[in-house]
Structure formats: C-alpha cells, structure tokens
Design a protein around this motif. Structure first.
Motif, PDB file in Angstrom:
ATOM      1  N   ALA A   1      -2.581  13.029   8.054  1.00 55.66           N
ATOM      2  CA  ALA A   1      -2.108  12.423   6.804  1.00 55.66           C
ATOM      3  C   ALA A   1      -0.734  12.978   6.468  1.00 55.66           C
ATOM      4  CB  ALA A   1      -3.091  12.719   5.669  1.00 55.66           C
ATOM      5  N   ARG A   2       0.221  12.087   6.241  1.00 53.78           N
ATOM      6  CA  ARG A   2       1.582  12.485   5.904  1.00 53.78           C
ATOM      7  C   ARG A   2       2.104  11.602   4.762  1.00 53.78           C
ATOM      8  NH1 ARG A   2      -0.008  16.135   8.538  1.00 53.78           N
ATOM      9  NH2 ARG A   2       0.749  16.847  10.583  1.00 53.78           N
ATOM     10  N   ASN A   3       3.058  12.159   3.974  1.00 51.59           N
ATOM     11  CA  ASN A   3       3.662  11.413   2.880  1.00 51.59           C
ATOM     12  C   ASN A   3       5.161  11.657   2.835  1.00 51.59           C
ATOM     13  OD1 ASN A   3       1.422  10.136   1.057  1.00 51.59           O
ATOM     14  ND2 ASN A   3       0.637  12.152   1.661  1.00 51.59           N
ATOM     15  N   LEU A   4       5.880  10.680   2.327  1.00 52.76           N
ATOM     16  CA  LEU A   4       7.313  10.826   2.149  1.00 52.76           C
ATOM     17  C   LEU A   4       7.577  11.638   0.891  1.00 52.76           C
ATOM     18  CD1 LEU A   4       8.642   7.241   2.986  1.00 52.76           C
ATOM     19  CD2 LEU A   4       8.004   9.096   4.526  1.00 52.76           C
ATOM     20  N   ALA A   5       8.573  12.518   0.963  1.00 55.22           N
ATOM     21  CA  ALA A   5       8.885  13.387  -0.171  1.00 55.22           C
ATOM     22  C   ALA A   5       9.562  12.634  -1.311  1.00 55.22           C
ATOM     23  CB  ALA A   5       9.775  14.538   0.287  1.00 55.22           C
TER      24      ALA A   5
ATOM     25  N   ALA B   1      10.690   1.619  10.773  1.00 54.69           N
ATOM     26  CA  ALA B   1      12.013   1.782  11.374  1.00 54.69           C
ATOM     27  C   ALA B   1      12.121   3.088  12.149  1.00 54.69           C
ATOM     28  CB  ALA B   1      13.090   1.718  10.291  1.00 54.69           C
ATOM     29  N   SER B   2      11.427   4.135  11.654  1.00 49.96           N
ATOM     30  CA  SER B   2      11.477   5.431  12.345  1.00 49.96           C
ATOM     31  C   SER B   2      10.815   5.355  13.715  1.00 49.96           C
ATOM     32  CB  SER B   2      10.803   6.513  11.484  1.00 49.96           C
ATOM     33  OG  SER B   2       9.400   6.332  11.417  1.00 49.96           O
ATOM     34  N   VAL B   3       9.810   4.501  13.847  1.00 52.90           N
ATOM     35  CA  VAL B   3       9.149   4.304  15.141  1.00 52.90           C
ATOM     36  C   VAL B   3       9.941   3.337  16.012  1.00 52.90           C
ATOM     37  CG1 VAL B   3       7.051   3.478  16.283  1.00 52.90           C
ATOM     38  CG2 VAL B   3       6.869   4.785  14.164  1.00 52.90           C
TER      39      VAL B   3
ATOM     40  N   ASP C   1       3.739  12.282  15.430  1.00 56.20           N
ATOM     41  CA  ASP C   1       3.986  13.044  14.213  1.00 56.20           C
ATOM     42  C   ASP C   1       5.387  13.644  14.225  1.00 56.20           C
ATOM     43  OD1 ASP C   1       3.246  14.184  11.707  1.00 56.20           O
ATOM     44  OD2 ASP C   1       2.714  16.057  12.686  1.00 56.20           O
ATOM     45  N   ASP C   2       5.811  14.143  15.378  1.00 55.67           N
ATOM     46  CA  ASP C   2       7.158  14.716  15.499  1.00 55.67           C
ATOM     47  C   ASP C   2       8.236  13.679  15.201  1.00 55.67           C
ATOM     48  OD1 ASP C   2       6.239  17.219  16.116  1.00 55.67           O
ATOM     49  OD2 ASP C   2       6.507  17.029  18.281  1.00 55.67           O
ATOM     50  N   ILE C   3       7.991  12.431  15.580  1.00 56.77           N
ATOM     51  CA  ILE C   3       8.947  11.360  15.301  1.00 56.77           C
ATOM     52  C   ILE C   3       9.089  11.153  13.792  1.00 56.77           C
ATOM     53  CG2 ILE C   3       9.320   8.855  15.473  1.00 56.77           C
ATOM     54  CD1 ILE C   3       8.071   9.022  18.274  1.00 56.77           C
ATOM     55  N   PHE C   4       7.952  11.150  13.094  1.00 54.93           N
ATOM     56  CA  PHE C   4       7.998  10.992  11.641  1.00 54.93           C
ATOM     57  C   PHE C   4       8.717  12.173  10.986  1.00 54.93           C
ATOM     58  CE2 PHE C   4       3.869   8.473  12.220  1.00 54.93           C
ATOM     59  CZ  PHE C   4       4.541   7.267  12.196  1.00 54.93           C
TER      60      PHE C   4
ATOM     61  N   LEU D   1      12.054  11.234   9.063  1.00 46.66           N
ATOM     62  CA  LEU D   1      11.717  10.980   7.662  1.00 46.66           C
ATOM     63  C   LEU D   1      11.634  12.292   6.895  1.00 46.66           C
ATOM     64  CD1 LEU D   1       8.788   8.458   8.314  1.00 46.66           C
ATOM     65  CD2 LEU D   1      11.085   7.834   7.502  1.00 46.66           C
ATOM     66  N   LYS D   2      11.846  12.229   5.619  1.00 50.02           N
ATOM     67  CA  LYS D   2      11.698  13.413   4.785  1.00 50.02           C
ATOM     68  C   LYS D   2      10.235  13.511   4.350  1.00 50.02           C
ATOM     69  CE  LYS D   2      13.718  15.834   0.825  1.00 50.02           C
ATOM     70  NZ  LYS D   2      14.662  15.728  -0.320  1.00 50.02           N
TER      71      LYS D   2
END
Length: 330
Positions: A23-27, A49-51, A135-138, A142-143
C-alpha cells in the motif's frame, strides 16, 4: 499467455498461491476517501504515467473501472485482480493488470496505490521481488508519503510501516476434517497472523500477517513462511491418517464421480467437491494435475462465467455451464 495460476509452485499440495500486497500513497494528495472524481482521475493519470515512462511500459493493460459493468468487476475480484471492496466502488478508479494477471495495481482504492503480485504455490519471495521492482518505480518517480517514524503512510493505520500484507492460500481439508481449525486460528492470531475461510466456507483458507509496523518486509515474509511450514507439515500428517479410512476414501472418489457427471454445480458445491478431488490428487488417487484444478478454481466463479458469455445469463445457467466445463476438463 497463460495465467499465473496455470503453473505449479513449492508445496502445491497444500499451498495454492502466494500474494504480496503493498500500500502506497502520494504525499501531495488526500486519501482516496477524501477525493473528488476529478482529483481521482488526476491521481490515476499521474501514477499510470510513472509506469508508462518506465522499463515496464507495455507490460500492463490499464482498465478504467467506471467502464465496466458490475458482473465484470465482480469477475476481476473472483480472480484476485482487484479487491471485493474495489468492485463495489462507484467513484472513479483504475487498475493496471499484467498480461498473465499475476500483477495488478489498483489506483484509488483504499490507498492511491495497491500493488498486488500473485504466484503459484509457496513463493512469497518470488512475488516480493516482482513487487519490489515496481515499488521502486513508484518511489523513484512519485513523491510517496513516508514518515521516518511511522514508515509508509496509509489510510488504514493497521498498514502503517512497510505497508505490506503477505498472504498464502492454503488447502487444509485434513485439518478441517479433524476439527483443528479453531485451535489453529487461535494459535496464529496470538502470533500476529490471521486465518480466514474462503470460497463459501470450504477447506481453503487465507493465512496473512497482521503486523506491518516495526518489522521489515523480509522478517514479515520469513515469519509467515515459518508458520506455513508448520501448517503444511501438520496437514500432510493428518492426510496420511485420513486415507487409512475407507469411508473417507469413498468420499473422495464420490466427489470425483459427481464432478464428472453433474449437469449443474453451484459455486459452494463446486468448491466443496474440488477440495476433495484436490486432496485425492495429493494422495495419488487421481491422475490429474494441480494446474488444471487451479485453472478451475480461479476461472469458474459465477461472475467470471457470466462475463465470458456472449449473452446475459442467469445464475442457474452459469451453474450448468460450470458443470459442463468441469466435465470436459476432468
């Protein structure tokens, strides 16, 4: 391309599959529960877009959840691509799905990013390695919301820390037959894990970690594997004992006979019977492989059958089609 559940992994006689969820979220965005549809679309576009701009571009299909009807959404949940909660969601959201369906990324479910990787058998390490690459890509592009004190920040405080949920789908007919599931559940709960029944109360269970704060991903996976190894050992011992009883062997062969001859199978009856047949395979009673059984388990949910039909069908018609499919495969 074959689906991930068309293969066989470690300890496949007891462990159907492994799953890693991060689980991840943008800051710089509120949690999904606080977002409007316009913000949701913007966040989904940013994450995609990050992917798209990474080395993994082209390996995923992007599905707009609002473009799907309820049957298709439930079908994706039956196959483990999305969560049941996401299938019921009416707000805007998307999901990235790999070609073999082993990897999915829910965008704007409970968290901005819910990355899930599945693998056949007991292969948590393999699933985690794949998840870690994405996960490393995100994290790179991304922040991501992160606290030096609390780790990754999530909408549910239970997921703080690593944001990792590791789980194993177990087939435990012998432990269930012996009436040992209540004591097993109580034991693993004390150790910080959870066991829940799947498929309408059949002999399939999900074992997962409950703690993600104050522990590393590696330790979480090692601890879960250690518990699983003990359960696998116990299940195999009980299976050997059960097979000494003629009445139980008769029950297994009757299950195969019913599946080969039935003209209509409800989901609950199918999972109950396929559980016994799968047990028979592990004990050498049937010359059928786990891959074939896995394909049926993940592809014969009612919504999945309905979504693959050219015309709208009833549940009764789906039950008939399920029985036909099983007859042809067995």
């Amino acid at each position: 391309m074959n689906k991930w559940y068309s293969s066989q992994g470690n300890n496949s006689d007891v462990v159907l599959s492994s799953k890693i969820r991060l689980a991840r979220n943008l800051a710089d965005a509120p949690f999904p529960c606080k977002m409007s549809n316009d913000i949701r679309k913007s966040v989904c576009k940013k994450i995609f877009a990050s992917v798209k701009n990474s080395d993994l571009a082209g390996e995923f299909d992007l599905i707009d959840m609002t473009s799907l009807d309820d049957i298709k959404k439930i079908s994706l949940a039956e196959q483990g691509v999305i969560s049941p909660e996401f299938a019921k969601q009416n707000m805007f959201g998307s999901v990235l799905v790999s070609k073999d369906a082993s990897i999915s990324v829910m965008l704007c479910e409970e968290d901005h990013i819910r990355l899930t990787v599945q693998a056949a058998g007991q292969n948590l390490e393999t699933a985690y390695k794949k998840a870690d690459v994405i996960d490393d890509i995100f994290i790179k592009n991304l922040k991501i919301a992160f606290s030096d004190r609390w780790g990754f920040l999530t909408s549910n405080p239970m997921n703080l820390g690593t944001g990792l949920k590791a789980s194993l789908i177990l087939h435990l007919p012998a432990i269930t037959e012996r009436g040992m599931m209540p004591s097993l559940t109580a034991m693993v709960n004390k150790l910080g894990f959870t066991v829940k029944s799947l498929y309408g109360g059949s002999d399939f269970y999900e074992l997962s970690n409950r703690i993600s704060l104050g522990i590393t991903e590696k330790n979480a996976i090692e601890n879960l594997n250690a518990i699983c190894d003990q359960i696998v050992k116990q299940e195999r011992a009980f299976r050997q004992e059960l097979m000494e009883f003629d009445d139980f062997q008769d029950k297994i062969y009757r299950a195969m006979g019913t599946l080969k001859m039935a003209r209509k199978l409800s989901t609950n009856e199918f999972y109950s019977l396929i559980s016994l047949v799968r047990l028979g395979i592990s004990m050498g009673s049937f010359d059928t492989d786990y891959e074939k059984i896995g394909n049926m388990i993940y592809s014969l949910g009612t919504a999945t059958i309905m979504s693959g039909a050219e015309e709208r069908m009833t549940v009764d018609e789906a039950d008939k089609l399920r029985a036909q499919y099983v007859r042809e495969k067995l």
